[in-house]
Design a protein around this motif. Structure first.
Motif, mmCIF file in Angstrom:
data_model
loop_
_atom_site.group_PDB
_atom_site.id
_atom_site.type_symbol
_atom_site.label_atom_id
_atom_site.label_comp_id
_atom_site.label_asym_id
_atom_site.label_seq_id
_atom_site.Cartn_x
_atom_site.Cartn_y
_atom_site.Cartn_z
ATOM 1 N N LEU A 59 -0.059 7.026 3.882
ATOM 2 C CA LEU A 59 -1.124 6.295 4.568
ATOM 3 C C LEU A 59 -0.718 6.080 6.020
ATOM 4 O O LEU A 59 0.452 6.207 6.363
ATOM 5 C CB LEU A 59 -1.335 4.940 3.903
ATOM 6 C CG LEU A 59 -2.023 4.972 2.547
ATOM 7 C CD1 LEU A 59 -2.239 3.565 2.051
ATOM 8 C CD2 LEU A 59 -3.362 5.668 2.634
ATOM 9 N N GLN A 79 -10.589 7.495 1.643
ATOM 10 C CA GLN A 79 -11.380 8.723 1.455
ATOM 11 C C GLN A 79 -12.871 8.390 1.516
ATOM 12 O O GLN A 79 -13.669 9.099 2.135
ATOM 13 C CB GLN A 79 -11.060 9.362 0.101
ATOM 14 C CG GLN A 79 -9.684 9.994 0.048
ATOM 15 C CD GLN A 79 -9.268 10.319 -1.386
ATOM 16 O OE1 GLN A 79 -9.846 9.837 -2.353
ATOM 17 N NE2 GLN A 79 -8.241 11.143 -1.518
ATOM 18 N N TYR A 118 -6.154 4.225 -1.168
ATOM 19 C CA TYR A 118 -6.300 5.679 -0.881
ATOM 20 C C TYR A 118 -7.742 6.115 -1.097
ATOM 21 O O TYR A 118 -8.360 6.690 -0.203
ATOM 22 C CB TYR A 118 -5.349 6.555 -1.707
ATOM 23 C CG TYR A 118 -3.965 5.990 -1.917
ATOM 24 C CD1 TYR A 118 -3.289 5.335 -0.892
ATOM 25 C CD2 TYR A 118 -3.338 6.122 -3.144
ATOM 26 C CE1 TYR A 118 -2.035 4.808 -1.097
ATOM 27 C CE2 TYR A 118 -2.071 5.597 -3.352
ATOM 28 C CZ TYR A 118 -1.430 4.938 -2.325
ATOM 29 O OH TYR A 118 -0.192 4.420 -2.535
ATOM 30 N N ALA A 135 0.588 7.740 -1.969
ATOM 31 C CA ALA A 135 0.072 8.709 -1.011
ATOM 32 C C ALA A 135 0.518 8.266 0.382
ATOM 33 O O ALA A 135 0.919 7.127 0.585
ATOM 34 C CB ALA A 135 -1.442 8.739 -1.083
ATOM 35 N N PRO A 150 -2.789 0.903 -4.556
ATOM 36 C CA PRO A 150 -3.249 2.288 -4.702
ATOM 37 C C PRO A 150 -4.749 2.481 -4.488
ATOM 38 O O PRO A 150 -5.179 3.583 -4.180
ATOM 39 C CB PRO A 150 -2.865 2.639 -6.146
ATOM 40 C CG PRO A 150 -2.638 1.347 -6.838
ATOM 41 C CD PRO A 150 -2.195 0.367 -5.787
ATOM 42 N N LYS A 196 0.827 -1.210 0.000
ATOM 43 C CA LYS A 196 0.000 0.000 0.000
ATOM 44 C C LYS A 196 0.860 1.259 0.000
ATOM 45 O O LYS A 196 0.387 2.342 -0.281
ATOM 46 C CB LYS A 196 -0.933 0.022 1.212
ATOM 47 C CG LYS A 196 -0.203 0.249 2.535
ATOM 48 C CD LYS A 196 -1.192 0.435 3.671
ATOM 49 C CE LYS A 196 -0.523 0.878 4.958
ATOM 50 N NZ LYS A 196 0.538 -0.025 5.458
ATOM 51 N N ASP A 197 2.143 1.114 0.362
ATOM 52 C CA ASP A 197 3.024 2.280 0.389
ATOM 53 C C ASP A 197 4.478 1.829 0.292
ATOM 54 O O ASP A 197 4.766 0.627 0.172
ATOM 55 C CB ASP A 197 2.779 3.135 1.638
ATOM 56 C CG ASP A 197 3.006 2.353 2.926
ATOM 57 O OD1 ASP A 197 3.662 1.301 2.872
ATOM 58 O OD2 ASP A 197 2.530 2.796 3.983
#
Ligand SMILES: Cc1ncc(C[n+]2csc(CCOP(=O)(O)OP(=O)(O)O)c2C)c(N)n1
Length: 632
Positions: free
Chosen positions: A479, A515, A511, A477, A508, A448-449
């Motif tokens: 996280l 939100q 993200y 992004a 990705p 994820k990151d």
């Protein structure tokens, strides 16, 4: 530059009335147009600047679309597009709804075939030539292939077949000594010997001059000499590889001399059987920065036309992979790295400098690269095959048969997984999960990151069997940092806890999932967000917990919905006897076009707003045979 000549060209026929001087001016206008548009939109610059004269010559000598021109890889088709009625749309190159950066028959009848993946042109051309002969039609078929693409297995298979088939077919070898980076391999060294060996060319010219001067019989003798030219070549030029394969070899010829190119193409039309014309070009021709650094300007984002400067980009997953793999290799001498002609794109360039003896660029040869890794792994090494998701498609059987069946510890670092943007449908990494998930012995994960990517590389290199780490193009992004301690294979994580619905993202898509969770929260709805990390083995415990707790699962992934994470979760539910309400959000049954990544995410309905809408929809649907009743 006012490009007055270019504006007069609406179809290839318009070229045929221009004088040689006008054609030289037109070549300059074409280069200027490509520079202006690519500096604004990004694209494949250097290869296109190198084929300006070659493309003009092809359209002067052949009669497209009756004659078929097949561009290998197709990234060098911009000049062709400008000469075949698409210059008014050229500013839309690579933009959503605009011209594609690759040949597309649905865009123009002049594009004989879709290309994008390398080394297909000779096979396509052969198929067309065979069909032409079966139909007793009369047209020419021409494949234009670079020296990099020629080293690809398919191209060599086709050369082997074409010579034996004795078809009328012309292969133009566009030799600029470069693949994306400098070309590698024995074939490339062979071409360089041919290119620089003046013996044959000079002797052939001398022979022609001397024989033609003999009065009356000179021409006849010269024609007779032409007939035995293959044996002369055999004596004079080392190897004569193409002649041995059954081709008539013409060249090497200067690919920036328009008159010379036209003459040799016309000559080739008169031969029977397959002809290979060896054309020597300069990648980046006419633009200083691209001539100096053709690899950098092979495929490039927007840049400053005056200086050639590009904007420094944000850190990417490729950068993280690049650094981490070097750090790991420092500690573990068993780590070796393999790329298929993409040392820069995959981030392996620093590895190649730090560990030159442990780095292998196999050329555009994904199949060989994977099986090479299996051999290395059998002997105790830990090979890392760094490859783009889309290009691994070439090596499905090698992954299955040579690596996973024997359970060898090869790490596949799959860059560009998901939507890649402007290169479009041939380049998106949307199929790797469907292609790999069913192969036994394979571990598949997506971070994820950045820190999770590092953790996954650490883990993958300790596993006893094969592993895939897939990661997207560009950056990540920020996280919530959740990784404390090493990753455990098959263990996912909870990014947000919730009661009503569990949103499960991958890489990705987490993200927009987070939100969406915030929006749902503001609407009074409690959504959990889960990061499974592993598509295989799946965290069944986590799945069971949230299927039971929420009764509703929404799975979001940048991957074909058929066969991806969502499918894995449905299979997991089935195996566990769970019947939550589910909705799979992935890419539908379509090829996704080119455009910017954010626009494409909207097109594929993978934005935060889409997730909110899907979650609301799922929350209003009644349950069908689960352990919980529909919520009020
Ligand atoms: C199967 C496959 N692997 C990798 C690539 C990425 N790729 C695009 S162009 C290119 C180099 C092509 O070199 P060459 O054929 O010599 O053409 P040039 O750009 O030098 O004109 C590579 C490796 C691809 N398109 N297809």
């Amino acid at each position: 530059m006012d490009k007055e000549l270019l504006r007069r060209i609406h179809c290839p026929g318009d070229l045929k009335v221009l004088t040689p001087q006008e054609l030289v001016r037109l070549a300059a206008e074409l280069r200027q147009e490509v520079l202006e548009v690519v500096s604004a939109n990004g694209g494949h610059l250097a290869s296109n600047l190198g084929v300006v004269e070659l493309t003009l010559a092809l359209h002067l000598v052949y009669d497209s679309p009756t004659d078929k021109i097949i561009w290998d890889v197709g990234h060098q088709c911009y000049i062709h597009k400008l000469l075949t009625g698409r210059q008014e749309d050229f500013a839309s190159l690579r933009r959503l709804g605009g011209l594609s950066g690759f040949p597309k028959p649905r865009e123009s009848v002049h594009d004989a075939a879709e290309t994008g993946h390398s080394s297909t042109s000779i096979s396509i051309a052969m198929g067309m030539a065979i069909a032409r002969d079966l139909n007793r039609d009369k047209y020419n078929v021409v494949a234009v292939i670079g020296d990099g693409a020629l080293g690809g297995g398919m191209a060599l298979e086709a050369l082997n077949h074409a010579g034996a088939q004795k078809l009328n077919l012309t292969v133009i070898l566009n030799d600029n000594e470069m693949s994306i980076a400098r070309n590698v391999g024995g074939l490339s060294s062979y071409l360089s010997r041919v290119r620089t060996d003046p013996k044959y060319t000079r002797l052939a010219e001398d022979l022609k001059f001397v024989l033609k001067k003999i009065p009356a019989v000179g021409d006849q003798v010269y024609r007779a000499a032409e007939r035995i030219k293959s044996s002369i070549k055999y004596l004079l030029v080392s190897g004569m590889l193409f002649e041995e394969l059954g081709f008539t070899y013409l060249g090497p010829i200067d690919g920036h001399n328009l008159g010379g190119l036209q003459r040799i193409l016309n000559q080739a039309k008169n031969y029977r059987g397959p002809v290979l014309i060896h054309v020597v070009t300069n990648k980046g021709k006419g633009y200083g920065p691209a001539e100096a650094e053709p690899a950098k300007y092979h495929g490039i984002g927007p840049f400053d036309l005056e200086t050639g400067a590009t904007k420094p980009g944000a850190r990417t997953y490729t950068d993280v992979f690049s650094q981490k793999i070097c750090a790991l290799a420092k500690k573990d001498p068993r780590i070796v790295a393999i790329t298929a002609a993409m040392p820069d794109g995959t981030g392996l360039r620093p590895f190649s400098r730090q560990f030159p003896g442990r780095f292998f660029d196999v050329g555009i040869a994904e199949q060989h690269g994977v099986t090479l890794a299996s051999g290395l792994a059998r002997a105790g090494y830990r090979p890392v095959v760094a490859i783009y998701s889309t290009f691994l498609q070439r090596a499905y059987d090698q992954v299955l048969h040579d690596v996973c069946l024997p359970g060898l510890p090869v790490l596949f670092a799959l860059d560009r997984a998901g939507l890649v943007g402007e290169d479009g449908e041939t380049h998106h990494g949307l199929f790797d999960l469907s292609m790999l998930r069913h192969i036994p012995n394979l571990t598949i994960m997506m971070p994820k990151d950045f820190s999770e990517l590092e953790g996954m590389l650490d883990l993958a290199l300790t596993l006893p069997g094969p592993a895939v780490v897939r990661y997207p193009r560009a950056g990540a992004a920020v996280l919530p940092a959740t990784l404390s301690g090493p990753l455990e294979a098959g263990r996912g994580e909870v990014l947000r806890d919730g009661r009503d619905i569990a949103i499960i993202g991958l890489g990705p898509t987490l993200y927009p999932a987070l939100q969406a969770q915030a929006t749902l929260h503001s609407l009074g709805l409690s959504a959990a967000v889960l990061n499974p990390r592993f598509v295989k083995p799946l965290d069944l415990e986590l799945l069971m917990q949230y299927a039971n707790r929420c009764g509703r699962l929404l799975i979001v992934e940048e991957q074909a919905a058929a066969g991806g994470l969502g499918s894995a979760i449905l299979e997991g539910c089935s195996a566990l006897g769970l019947t939550p309400l589910t909705r799979l959000m992935g890419v539908g049954d379509m090829f996704v076009p080119h455009g910017d990544q954010a626009e494409l995410a909207r097109l594929c309905h993978l934005t935060a707003a889409d997730i909110v809408a899907a979650a609301q929809n799922l929350l209003t649907r009644g349950r069908v045979g689960g352990s919980r009743e529909k919520k009020a």
